[in-house]
Design a protein around this motif. Sequence first.
Motif, PDB file in Angstrom:
ATOM      1  N   GLY A 155       0.839  -1.186   0.000  1.00  0.00           N
ATOM      2  CA  GLY A 155       0.000   0.000   0.000  1.00  0.00           C
ATOM      3  C   GLY A 155       0.875   1.236   0.000  1.00  0.00           C
ATOM      4  O   GLY A 155       2.018   1.195   0.457  1.00  0.00           O
ATOM      5  N   SER A 168       3.840   5.428   2.842  1.00  0.00           N
ATOM      6  CA  SER A 168       2.613   4.656   3.046  1.00  0.00           C
ATOM      7  C   SER A 168       2.052   4.965   4.427  1.00  0.00           C
ATOM      8  O   SER A 168       2.756   4.847   5.435  1.00  0.00           O
ATOM      9  CB  SER A 168       2.882   3.154   2.935  1.00  0.00           C
ATOM     10  N   ASN A 197       1.727  -1.027  -6.226  1.00  0.00           N
ATOM     11  CA  ASN A 197       0.648  -0.725  -5.301  1.00  0.00           C
ATOM     12  C   ASN A 197      -0.386  -1.850  -5.290  1.00  0.00           C
ATOM     13  O   ASN A 197      -0.666  -2.461  -6.319  1.00  0.00           O
ATOM     14  CB  ASN A 197       0.012   0.596  -5.736  1.00  0.00           C
ATOM     15  N   VAL A 198      -0.981  -2.104  -4.116  1.00  0.00           N
ATOM     16  CA  VAL A 198      -1.944  -3.208  -3.981  1.00  0.00           C
ATOM     17  C   VAL A 198      -3.122  -3.060  -4.936  1.00  0.00           C
ATOM     18  O   VAL A 198      -3.614  -4.049  -5.487  1.00  0.00           O
ATOM     19  CB  VAL A 198      -2.458  -3.315  -2.529  1.00  0.00           C
ATOM     20  N   GLN A 390      -4.776  -9.525  -5.032  1.00  0.00           N
ATOM     21  CA  GLN A 390      -3.397  -9.018  -5.094  1.00  0.00           C
ATOM     22  C   GLN A 390      -2.441 -10.106  -5.592  1.00  0.00           C
ATOM     23  O   GLN A 390      -1.609  -9.868  -6.471  1.00  0.00           O
ATOM     24  CB  GLN A 390      -2.942  -8.571  -3.704  1.00  0.00           C
TER      25      GLN A 390
END
Length: 411
Positions: A155, A168, A197-198, A390
């Motif tokens: 993230g 983050s 990024n997720v 993910q």
Amino acid sequence: MEKERKAALPTTLRQKNYLTILNTFRGEEALSANDVSAMTGISRATVMKAINHFTECGLLKSVGKGDSTQIGGKKPELFCFCMKRYILCIGLCAEEMVASLYDLKNNLIAKEYIPYNRKEDVNTFFDKVEYISDLLFEKVEDGRELLYGVSLCMGGFLDITTGVLQYSALTPEWGYNVPLKEMLQERFPEKEIAIDNVARMAACAEVLDNPAYEQKRVAVLYTDVGVSACYIDKGHILHGRNSMIGEIGMMVISQSDVKPYTNADTALFSNQISEKTIVSNVFAQKEKLRESSLYEFRDDLKLMDIFSEANKGDVFAREIVKKAAWIFSAALQNIVVNFDPEVVIFQGNFSRGGKWFEECLWEAMRCYPQSKLSDSFEIRYDMRPLISLQMRGATKVMVCKFFQEEEWIRK
């Protein structure tokens, strides 16, 4: 100069054709040279040369003969992808670290979970990455030796070119400009590394599972602790120079309750639709709450409970969900105007909003007269766990990298 360009063309075209042919073998299906020629539009002679080349490289193998055509004739020889390599995918979910090992056909080989505290420093994080990886390699014979690459889902604001985590909010103790790619490469030398990024990784899963989206403009909304979006234009994920493309949580939706030139966090989209804000709004309306089924949940009230009671018909719960849908419609209106997607996909919390949320969202979207949604415009809800999305997206990133390696052509 013109002569040099013409001389270079056959090599470039050969590379393009060979990689196109190799990519047809990414699935489980065994294919003949005729099948590949029909799928790619490349001549059978070129396809056969490429198949022979990749067979010698150990990427393809013959698996016998197929069926004869309707008019008879020689049975075609079938080939399939056979190179054994693994991809390690790592992500964070709630208070756990998750690591999965996949093969190059996106099949899950092994998975491990271990506890993880987000307040731990970045070096401890990588110590745990090594530990959980060892657990996986113990399960899979030659797993470490046959490892092709590592994908890490994080993230925050990431520069995918350098692999630097700029910041983050989920791991603030790590500070700014953390060289994640460099740190991961130290632990997995000579392996391919992908960090993103997720939300973008999870969006890749949508394209992996729906090949038709490779020809469309798709906006994927990732709703979890915060909210962000990933924009995919005909299979290509859009990245901003400052890693800001898709950070719709920072979109300003309303400043009606904000004093001029003061902290405007409450105007941000992510804050207005957060679980904390929505639940607080429920408890702030005490009289309505007492008449609602939501009252039974007391201090344990969650967003999913509000969705559930709204879908059952509770008037107050429906009012709360309708307001959330209205706020979402403002964000979607901005996305439609600026990105013009053909498909919008919800992932995470709001993918489970149910029928009432969906009805309210469409009703709200139609209130913007300047928004002319085409009949083909589609909103989908993917309710799979975010960590699964993910991991699945992370494999796609690495598999694509493998099948675009020019090394396979040079051999």
